[in-house]
Scaffold this motif. Sequence first.
Motif, PDB file in Angstrom:
ATOM      1  N   LEU A 253       8.409  -8.772 -19.456  1.00 28.08           N
ATOM      2  CA  LEU A 253       9.562  -9.185 -18.655  1.00 28.08           C
ATOM      3  C   LEU A 253       9.241 -10.454 -17.874  1.00 28.08           C
ATOM      4  O   LEU A 253       8.185 -10.551 -17.250  1.00 28.08           O
ATOM      5  N   ILE A 254      10.164 -11.391 -17.905  1.00 23.05           N
ATOM      6  CA  ILE A 254      10.092 -12.564 -17.023  1.00 23.05           C
ATOM      7  C   ILE A 254      11.340 -12.522 -16.145  1.00 23.05           C
ATOM      8  O   ILE A 254      12.454 -12.688 -16.639  1.00 23.05           O
ATOM      9  N   PRO A 255      11.205 -12.248 -14.855  1.00 21.20           N
ATOM     10  CA  PRO A 255      12.375 -12.095 -13.986  1.00 21.20           C
ATOM     11  C   PRO A 255      13.176 -13.383 -13.864  1.00 21.20           C
ATOM     12  O   PRO A 255      12.628 -14.490 -13.987  1.00 21.20           O
ATOM     13  N   GLU A 256      14.457 -13.230 -13.634  1.00 20.06           N
ATOM     14  CA  GLU A 256      15.285 -14.399 -13.351  1.00 20.06           C
ATOM     15  C   GLU A 256      14.948 -14.974 -11.979  1.00 20.06           C
ATOM     16  O   GLU A 256      14.919 -16.187 -11.795  1.00 20.06           O
ATOM     17  N   ARG A 257      14.683 -14.095 -11.028  1.00 19.82           N
ATOM     18  CA  ARG A 257      14.374 -14.546  -9.673  1.00 19.82           C
ATOM     19  C   ARG A 257      12.993 -15.186  -9.619  1.00 19.82           C
ATOM     20  O   ARG A 257      12.080 -14.804 -10.355  1.00 19.82           O
ATOM     21  N   THR A 258      12.851 -16.155  -8.737  1.00 19.92           N
ATOM     22  CA  THR A 258      11.560 -16.841  -8.570  1.00 19.92           C
ATOM     23  C   THR A 258      10.947 -16.576  -7.195  1.00 19.92           C
ATOM     24  O   THR A 258       9.986 -17.237  -6.822  1.00 19.92           O
ATOM     25  N   ASP A 259      11.523 -15.619  -6.461  1.00 20.62           N
ATOM     26  CA  ASP A 259      11.044 -15.339  -5.100  1.00 20.62           C
ATOM     27  C   ASP A 259      10.390 -13.969  -4.984  1.00 20.62           C
ATOM     28  O   ASP A 259      10.275 -13.416  -3.898  1.00 20.62           O
ATOM     29  N   LEU A 260       9.947 -13.420  -6.098  1.00 21.03           N
ATOM     30  CA  LEU A 260       9.450 -12.057  -6.085  1.00 21.03           C
ATOM     31  C   LEU A 260       7.970 -11.978  -5.708  1.00 21.03           C
ATOM     32  O   LEU A 260       7.148 -12.740  -6.210  1.00 21.03           O
ATOM     33  N   GLY A 261       7.653 -11.025  -4.835  1.00 21.61           N
ATOM     34  CA  GLY A 261       6.283 -10.638  -4.605  1.00 21.61           C
ATOM     35  C   GLY A 261       5.922  -9.515  -5.562  1.00 21.61           C
ATOM     36  O   GLY A 261       6.696  -9.174  -6.475  1.00 21.61           O
ATOM     37  N   ILE A 262       4.768  -8.891  -5.344  1.00 16.79           N
ATOM     38  CA  ILE A 262       4.356  -7.793  -6.211  1.00 16.79           C
ATOM     39  C   ILE A 262       5.357  -6.644  -6.128  1.00 16.79           C
ATOM     40  O   ILE A 262       5.720  -6.043  -7.145  1.00 16.79           O
ATOM     41  N   GLY A 263       5.817  -6.350  -4.933  1.00 22.60           N
ATOM     42  CA  GLY A 263       6.797  -5.280  -4.781  1.00 22.60           C
ATOM     43  C   GLY A 263       8.083  -5.569  -5.533  1.00 22.60           C
ATOM     44  O   GLY A 263       8.657  -4.681  -6.175  1.00 22.60           O
ATOM     45  N   GLY A 264       8.545  -6.797  -5.468  1.00 24.03           N
ATOM     46  CA  GLY A 264       9.748  -7.169  -6.200  1.00 24.03           C
ATOM     47  C   GLY A 264       9.561  -7.064  -7.701  1.00 24.03           C
ATOM     48  O   GLY A 264      10.485  -6.672  -8.432  1.00 24.03           O
ATOM     49  N   CYS A 265       8.366  -7.394  -8.181  1.00 27.86           N
ATOM     50  CA  CYS A 265       8.074  -7.246  -9.611  1.00 27.86           C
ATOM     51  C   CYS A 265       8.104  -5.775 -10.027  1.00 27.86           C
ATOM     52  O   CYS A 265       8.605  -5.426 -11.107  1.00 27.86           O
ATOM     53  N   TRP A 266       7.589  -4.919  -9.184  1.00 33.72           N
ATOM     54  CA  TRP A 266       7.670  -3.482  -9.461  1.00 33.72           C
ATOM     55  C   TRP A 266       9.127  -3.028  -9.584  1.00 33.72           C
ATOM     56  O   TRP A 266       9.485  -2.251 -10.481  1.00 33.72           O
ATOM     57  N   ASN A 366       9.766  -6.329  -0.967  1.00 37.12           N
ATOM     58  CA  ASN A 366       9.449  -7.499  -1.794  1.00 37.12           C
ATOM     59  C   ASN A 366       8.357  -8.329  -1.132  1.00 37.12           C
ATOM     60  O   ASN A 366       8.588  -9.428  -0.620  1.00 37.12           O
ATOM     61  N   VAL A 367       7.142  -7.792  -1.144  1.00 35.93           N
ATOM     62  CA  VAL A 367       5.974  -8.455  -0.560  1.00 35.93           C
ATOM     63  C   VAL A 367       4.831  -8.356  -1.559  1.00 35.93           C
ATOM     64  O   VAL A 367       4.915  -7.623  -2.548  1.00 35.93           O
ATOM     65  N   SER A 368       3.750  -9.067  -1.284  1.00 34.42           N
ATOM     66  CA  SER A 368       2.585  -9.026  -2.174  1.00 34.42           C
ATOM     67  C   SER A 368       1.358  -8.425  -1.498  1.00 34.42           C
ATOM     68  O   SER A 368       0.245  -8.552  -1.990  1.00 34.42           O
ATOM     69  N   TYR A 369       1.574  -7.780  -0.370  1.00 32.70           N
ATOM     70  CA  TYR A 369       0.488  -7.070   0.302  1.00 32.70           C
ATOM     71  C   TYR A 369       1.096  -5.879   1.037  1.00 32.70           C
ATOM     72  O   TYR A 369       2.116  -6.010   1.732  1.00 32.70           O
TER      73      TYR A 369
END
Length: 441
Positions: A253-266, A366-369
């Motif tokens: 998957l490649i998300p449309e959004r470009t503002d995703l952290g790890i949580g958003g990717c999940w 939507n964070v990466s930590y």
Amino acid sequence: MRLLLKNPDYLLLEIPSLRLLSSDDLLAMARQEVPFFFISEPGVVVQGELKDWIRQALNEGAELSYSGYEGHPVIPVQGHPFRDDFDFGKMVLVSRELVARAVELLPEKSLKWAAFYHLKLCCSKFSLSEMPRYSAVEADTRKSGEKQFDYVNPSQREVQIEMEEILTAFLHRAGALLKPENRQALPVPPQISATVVIPVRNRVKTIADAVRSALSQQAPFPFNVIVVDNHSTDGTTEILRELAASAPNLVHLIPERTDLGIGGCWNEAVADAHCGAYVVQLDSDDLYSGPDTLVKMVEAFQKRGAGMVIGSYRMTDFQLQPLPPGVIDHREWTDGNGPNNALRINGLGAPRAFRRELLLAHPFPNVSYGEDYAMGLLFSENYWLERVWEPVYCCRRWEGNSDAALSPEKVAANNRYKDELRQQAFERRLVMVAKVSSQEL
């Protein structure tokens, strides 16, 4: 504890470490007829007048005042300093009223290590000085990636138990102590299926190993691997396309959004139609220990209808050679008190696995930590959190790890976010316990 200076308004005391304050030290302070105490670690050089520090504390109504020093930022307390390693620096100002309250609430058991933790949990008002009140030399020069596992070091087990007892007593007094009998058991899904989720951005050196580790799992139920490629630019995307071409159960998957952290990717993976009933984590630079990891994680859900499962992992170098501290299994977790003690510690372990329906109802921040810690606090409040005690995961340490050598400012920002999560969890639990108590009347 050593007396350095006696003044009608305060005592200046020195102790090898704030964390080594004992209940005997608190009792000795309570017998002194002064309004304030300065507690300092060795090597501190006071800047300015101590009376100015007292004046600020009085103006702000603070019972405990603290300060950072050059190259060592500290952060404000958000509600309560639940984290037992909350950094107050190397010198604090404490009021006599706080000492007296802490002594009144001391447990019968003598405290060797947790007296300062007890003291700060008894505090009703903190003050952070905007200007450094002292200078000091940082004695612990280890990198952030080396310090972060101190709380699971087996040699510190007695310390951890004492800290847990203090936190449990505080939560009981506050009306926020969770009881295991109030957790729900979830029914087994009609169809058992699993998905390994791998969020990734620019991990060209490791992503193929991680994906192959996930694809090599052997299970009696259908499973797939969803890799959320967060707009990589280093060749990771091309590797994933090549792997997906020959692996029908690999979803790239490649998300449309470009503002995703790890949580958003999940959240992207969980919302995808290919996602299974059980969702299991794998970081893009780590590996499963063997082809049975997925089965062990899914089987753990079945024991009591858990909402979340957390395994154990082994620290290794890039070539999978063991590194200190070895196996991280979070033996501090207990069924009875684990969700309460989770407010005190810095993490819950890995790999993590979730029931998909819970993640759909409660998306990741939507964070990466700290995104995984947020879900662990939330789900353990209402559901069983099951553990897999044997190592099923290899956490590889290498120069590309995002948390290997963080700056003091980044460490402070990360701690501030997790402290926010702790305070939010505490406030939720106050409401939950009050609701349960009203129903029992």
